[in-house]
Write an enzyme that holds these catalytic residues in place. Structure first.
Site, PDB file in Angstrom:
ATOM      1  CB  ALA A  63      40.302  51.229  37.615  1.00 16.44           C
ATOM      2  N   GLY A 102      36.768  47.377  38.591  1.00 13.01           N
ATOM      3  CA  GLY A 102      35.929  48.267  37.791  1.00 13.01           C
ATOM      4  C   GLY A 102      35.294  47.552  36.613  1.00 13.01           C
ATOM      5  CD  GLU A 105      33.480  48.792  41.163  1.00 14.92           C
ATOM      6  OE1 GLU A 105      34.524  49.165  40.597  1.00 14.92           O
ATOM      7  OE2 GLU A 105      33.086  49.271  42.235  1.00 14.92           O
TER       8      GLU A 105
HETATM    9  C1  TC6 Z   1      39.745  48.957  40.202  1.00 21.92           C
HETATM   10  O1  TC6 Z   1      39.242  48.415  39.257  1.00 21.92           O
HETATM   11  C2  TC6 Z   1      39.126  50.067  40.913  1.00 21.92           C
HETATM   12  C3  TC6 Z   1      38.009  50.635  40.440  1.00 21.92           C
HETATM   13  C4  TC6 Z   1      37.419  51.801  41.100  1.00 21.92           C
HETATM   14  C5  TC6 Z   1      37.583  53.036  40.297  1.00 21.92           C
HETATM   15  C6  TC6 Z   1      36.874  54.279  40.897  1.00 21.92           C
HETATM   16  N1  TC6 Z   1      45.757  48.175  35.335  1.00 21.92           N
HETATM   17  O2  TC6 Z   1      49.121  39.930  35.873  1.00 21.92           O
HETATM   18  P1  TC6 Z   1      49.620  39.830  34.481  1.00 21.92           P
HETATM   19  C7  TC6 Z   1      49.038  44.688  33.516  1.00 21.92           C
HETATM   20  S1  TC6 Z   1      41.234  48.471  40.781  1.00 21.92           S
HETATM   21  C8  TC6 Z   1      46.894  48.355  34.660  1.00 21.92           C
HETATM   22  O3  TC6 Z   1      51.059  39.548  34.268  1.00 21.92           O
HETATM   23  P2  TC6 Z   1      47.986  37.485  34.024  1.00 21.92           P
HETATM   24  C9  TC6 Z   1      50.137  44.071  34.339  1.00 21.92           C
HETATM   25  O4  TC6 Z   1      50.843  45.046  35.048  1.00 21.92           O
HETATM   26  C10 TC6 Z   1      41.755  47.188  39.705  1.00 21.92           C
HETATM   27  N2  TC6 Z   1      47.677  47.327  34.266  1.00 21.92           N
HETATM   28  O5  TC6 Z   1      48.762  38.798  33.588  1.00 21.92           O
HETATM   29  C11 TC6 Z   1      50.968  43.403  33.274  1.00 21.92           C
HETATM   30  O6  TC6 Z   1      51.738  44.402  32.649  1.00 21.92           O
HETATM   31  P3  TC6 Z   1      53.228  44.093  32.117  1.00 21.92           P
HETATM   32  C12 TC6 Z   1      41.066  45.925  39.987  1.00 21.92           C
HETATM   33  C13 TC6 Z   1      47.269  46.105  34.553  1.00 21.92           C
HETATM   34  O7  TC6 Z   1      47.404  36.924  32.814  1.00 21.92           O
HETATM   35  C14 TC6 Z   1      49.927  42.926  32.284  1.00 21.92           C
HETATM   36  O8  TC6 Z   1      48.763  43.730  32.531  1.00 21.92           O
HETATM   37  N3  TC6 Z   1      41.627  44.888  39.151  1.00 21.92           N
HETATM   38  C15 TC6 Z   1      46.076  45.853  35.262  1.00 21.92           C
HETATM   39  O9  TC6 Z   1      48.844  36.668  34.905  1.00 21.92           O
HETATM   40  C16 TC6 Z   1      49.551  41.470  32.424  1.00 21.92           C
HETATM   41  O10 TC6 Z   1      49.231  41.221  33.770  1.00 21.92           O
HETATM   42  C17 TC6 Z   1      42.672  44.151  39.562  1.00 21.92           C
HETATM   43  O11 TC6 Z   1      43.181  44.303  40.647  1.00 21.92           O
HETATM   44  C18 TC6 Z   1      45.307  46.954  35.649  1.00 21.92           C
HETATM   45  N4  TC6 Z   1      44.146  46.811  36.304  1.00 21.92           N
HETATM   46  O12 TC6 Z   1      46.788  38.017  34.953  1.00 21.92           O
HETATM   47  C19 TC6 Z   1      43.155  43.126  38.580  1.00 21.92           C
HETATM   48  N5  TC6 Z   1      45.940  44.505  35.422  1.00 21.92           N
HETATM   49  O13 TC6 Z   1      53.036  43.061  31.060  1.00 21.92           O
HETATM   50  C20 TC6 Z   1      44.644  43.166  38.470  1.00 21.92           C
HETATM   51  C21 TC6 Z   1      47.001  43.948  34.813  1.00 21.92           C
HETATM   52  O14 TC6 Z   1      53.679  45.433  31.647  1.00 21.92           O
HETATM   53  N6  TC6 Z   1      45.144  42.263  37.466  1.00 21.92           N
HETATM   54  N7  TC6 Z   1      47.810  44.901  34.290  1.00 21.92           N
HETATM   55  O15 TC6 Z   1      53.966  43.593  33.330  1.00 21.92           O
HETATM   56  C22 TC6 Z   1      45.235  40.930  37.632  1.00 21.92           C
HETATM   57  O16 TC6 Z   1      44.835  40.358  38.627  1.00 21.92           O
HETATM   58  C23 TC6 Z   1      45.893  40.149  36.538  1.00 21.92           C
HETATM   59  O17 TC6 Z   1      46.676  41.040  35.794  1.00 21.92           O
HETATM   60  C24 TC6 Z   1      44.933  39.414  35.564  1.00 21.92           C
HETATM   61  C25 TC6 Z   1      45.766  38.804  34.411  1.00 21.92           C
HETATM   62  C26 TC6 Z   1      44.198  38.320  36.315  1.00 21.92           C
HETATM   63  C27 TC6 Z   1      43.946  40.373  34.970  1.00 21.92           C
END
Ligand code: TC6
Length: 701
Positions: A63, A102, A105
């Protein structure tokens, strides 16, 4: 269609391609595009199947976290999944990169899943203080089994495609280019007349679960993830998958998700997620400033610190030359590194052959001239300015042009060290935290003359070796140790005023710190702390109660764990602290000597005194420009000092408590203890007076 999701047909297959850089987060435009695309496919009698695929570097990484905490704009992710469930077409997800939260999911809400071998899937929501709230806790146990699902959901750790296939979460692994391979797969399914296989229809075999399975999981997680709310809620949600029909389970999951989302823990953890990423952005430095290549590293000093620093680079496949003055010290340092790797291999955390691979990247040397080709040289010798200056003067003569020269000093003036060279622009502080191969924090000290590309190189190095790099300006102790000083001082003073050291430690441990301040001193060494204080005594508060306990215990020759006695005692080979009546008596007699009346304390009072001292100093650092943002300070404390992750760091903690309350309490402390211990922090006071928080700090600067 929205710009975030495109629709096209290839034969009987509708292809929905999401393109929402950088990570295809499932923001509103993507959700809307998916729902619209599914509706369009539903209406087209030619379409037999829908393929969901993503452009760019990854399948949906979750998400859009930036939308959390704001009113949801329909369609929600659950609406997307309902549209998928209601569609009569076969739906297949094609996964590359990381299908997280998400995103995974959504894949689970599809009828079939294919993935590239390099793909990963996971439910990392727990790391954001929430739980998978779009059916993940109900679908994953149905497809992968309750035990495996619970492990994935509560650990938040992603798994590779092969493992996901083995547990049934992915149906096929495809090679080559994803789109054609996925189309092949979908065509095959259509040709076979594959049924619409809904995960929600699968049954869970509850009888095969051991008795008390969920209670045991709760008890285990209460220990492993002490203080965290979300892992407990994850267990409740998975339990609902076992005890309730799917539709009711979804409702229960939703309730639990909302509880988590409304919690201050989730607010703090989501803030920390962004703060960690923002720490790598330096105000005023654009992407045009490029890091210098770092293909080889020199480390000066083969002690505990130097060895730990070297291991970071060896782990990342970067060759290291380790330099010591004496052969025995060098041999000992190299032997310790080998022993550490062997121990890690014995625990199964690295492969046995990795020990040799990593050791092959390490070269020992007794002359600094061996560092002449290194791209980055890190000095990790004894904390003494004259010694460091002479070493940097020598390095200046040896290092190749453009090499970055770094000091691992934890307190000293990096500008003074840089001035010992003819190239202060290449000099920087790289403050590692012990054990240097484990702790995630790397404090990067930017000198007055440090060149921008040297700074960017340091940030890139942090990323390469898996650390959180946080930039600090030059001041005594930088961000972390400068704040540690008033924190520890208050811990001591509270003890002098009547709380025992073990009560102080317990109060802060229960607040969520990895350990209390006295246990931490025993670990770091009371001798080290005493000598550091001595080295800048002229700049410290003159009140005789200042670190009176630490100095008195030092004078007894009790240096902490290393002498099996410090504030606590230790049995040989054990790190478990035992309270010592000798020290409790010593504290009482110090209090009497200093004329301090003793009284009893509540744990809340102890936490306020210590944590508010951190906040006050943090506000001062921010106003001085030593830290660029409150989030940077918080990252230092989360990753270097064991501040509870679910509280997000001292600055966001202050925001959550309310700056008006914090400022009022600090004013009380100042009235009682004086400006020397509780100096004014005008930034904090202005924010509090304006009813604002640290998040608004720029508005009042
Ligand atoms: C969920 O899904 C809940 C669902 C229920 C709903 C009812 N959203 O980490 P990086 C941005 S909860 C928005 O440097 P990498 C990040 O801020 C979510 N932004 O890259 C950064 O922005 P910047 C569950 C996001 O290659 C840029 O993307 N998912 C999100 O080292 C690059 O990120 C997670 O918890 C996001 N979801 O790693 C996954 N994700 O450039 C969270 C990233 O402006 N993300 N950004 O600073 C990660 O673990 C890592 O970002 C990665 C990529 C493994 C996807």
């Amino acid at each position: 269609m929205t710009s975030a999701v495109s629709y096209r047909k290839e034969g009987a297959i509708a292809i929905l391609t999401a393109d929402n850089p950088p990570v295809n987060a499932l923001g509103h435009a993507v959700r809307d595009g998916l729902v619209t695309g599914i509706a369009q496919a539903n209406e087209d009698p030619e379409v037999r199947a829908i393929l969901i695929i993503c452009a760019g570097r990854t399948f949906f990484a979750g998400a859009d976290i930036r939308e959390f905490g704001k009113p949801q704009v329909a369609p929600s992710l659950r609406d997307v999944h309902e549209a998928m469930t209601a569609s009569g077409k076969l739906i297949v997800s094609a996964i590359h990169g990381t299908a997280l939260g998400g995103g995974f999911e959504t894949a689970l809400a599809s009828h079939y899943r294919c993935a590239l071998p390099s793909a990963k899937v996971g439910l990392p929501e727990v790391n954001l203080g929430i739980l998978p709230g779009a059916g993940g806790t109900q679908r994953l146990p149905r497809i992968a089994g309750v035990e495996k699902a619970l492990e994935m959901i509560t650990s938040g750790r992603p798994i590779g495609a092969a493992q996901a296939k083995a547990m049934g979460a992915i149906d096929v692994i495809v090679d080559g280019e994803l789109l054609p391979a996925a189309l092949d797969y979908v065509n095959r399914l259509v040709a076979e007349g594959a049924p619409l296989r809904r995960v929600s229809d699968l049954q869970i075999d509850a009888a095969s679960l051991p008795d008390g399975f969920f209670d045991a999981a709760r008890a285990r997680l209460a220990k492993e993830k002490r203080g965290f709310l979300a892992p407990q809620k994850c267990v409740d949600a998975v339990e609902a998958a076992v005890t309730l029909p799917f539709a009711q389970g979804l409702l229960r999951e939703r309730e639990l998700f909302e509880d988590c989302m409304a919690s201050t823990q989730s607010r703090a953890q989501r803030y920390a997620f962004f703060a960690e990423r923002e720490a790598a952005q330096i105000p005023g430095l654009g992407k045009e400033v490029k890091a210098r290549p770092v293909a080889s590293v020199g480390v000066l000093g083969a002690g505990t610190m130097g060895g730990g620093i070297a291991m970071n680079f060896l782990n990342a496949g970067i060759p290291v030359t380790l330099v010591e003055v004496k052969a025995e010290a060098l041999d000992r340092g190299i032997a310790t590194i080998r022993k550490n790797y062997e121990a890690t291999a014995a625990k199964g955390r690295i492969k046995p052959e990795d020990v040799a691979k990593r050791m092959a990247l390490l070269t020992g040397a007794l002359e600094k001239s061996a560092l002449k080709d290194a791209d980055l040289i890190i000095e990790a010798v004894f904390e003494n300015m004259e010694l460091k200056k002479s070493i940097f003067a020598e390095l200046d003569a040896i290092a190749k042009p453009g090499a970055v020269l770094a000091s691992n000093t934890s307190t000293l003036d990096v500008d003074e060290i840089a001035a010992a060279t003819s190239r202060p622009g290449d000099v920087i502080g790289l403050h590692f935290f012990s054990p240097a191969n484990v702790m995630r924090l790397l404090e990067i000290v930017r000198g007055a003359n440090t060149k921008d590309d040297a700074l960017v190189t340091a940030l890139q190095v942090a990323k390469t070796i898996g650390k959180v790099g946080v930039v600090s300006g030059v001041c005594y102790g930088f961000i972390g140790n400068r704040m540690l000083e008033p924190y520890g001082r208050e811990a001591e003073l509270v003890a002098l005023e009547g709380a025992t050291p073990s009560q102080v430690d317990k109060a802060l441990y229960d607040f969520g710190f990895a350990m209390g301040p006295f246990a931490m001193y025993d670990l770091a060494g009371l001798d080290v702390n005493h000598l550091v204080r001595e080295s800048h005594r002229d700049k410290l508060p003159t009140n005789p109660n200042y670190y009176a306990i630490g100095d008195a215990v030092y004078k007894l020759g009790r240096y902490g764990q290393k002498t099996q006695a410090g504030i606590y005692t230790y049995t040989p080979g054990s790190r478990t602290p035992h309270p010592d009546p000798v020290i409790e008596t010593l504290v009482q007699s110090e209090a009497a000597r200093l004329g301090i009346a003793q009284r009893s304390f509540t744990d809340a009072e102890i936490v306020e005194r210590c944590v508010y001292a951190l906040i006050n100093e943090g506000a001062r650092l921010l106003a001085e420009g030593i830290a660029y943002r409150p989030g940077d300070i918080d990252q230092v404390w989360l990753n270097g000092y064991g501040f509870p992750v679910y509280r997000g760091g001292p600055m966001i903690y202050a925001d959550i408590v309310g700056l008006d309350k914090v400022a009022a309490k600090i004013a009380e402390f100042r009235a009682q203890y004086g400006e020397e211990y509780w100096p004014h922090a005008p930034l904090l006071e202005k924010l509090a007076a304006a009813g604002k928080s640290f998040a608004d700090w720029r508005e009042v600067m």
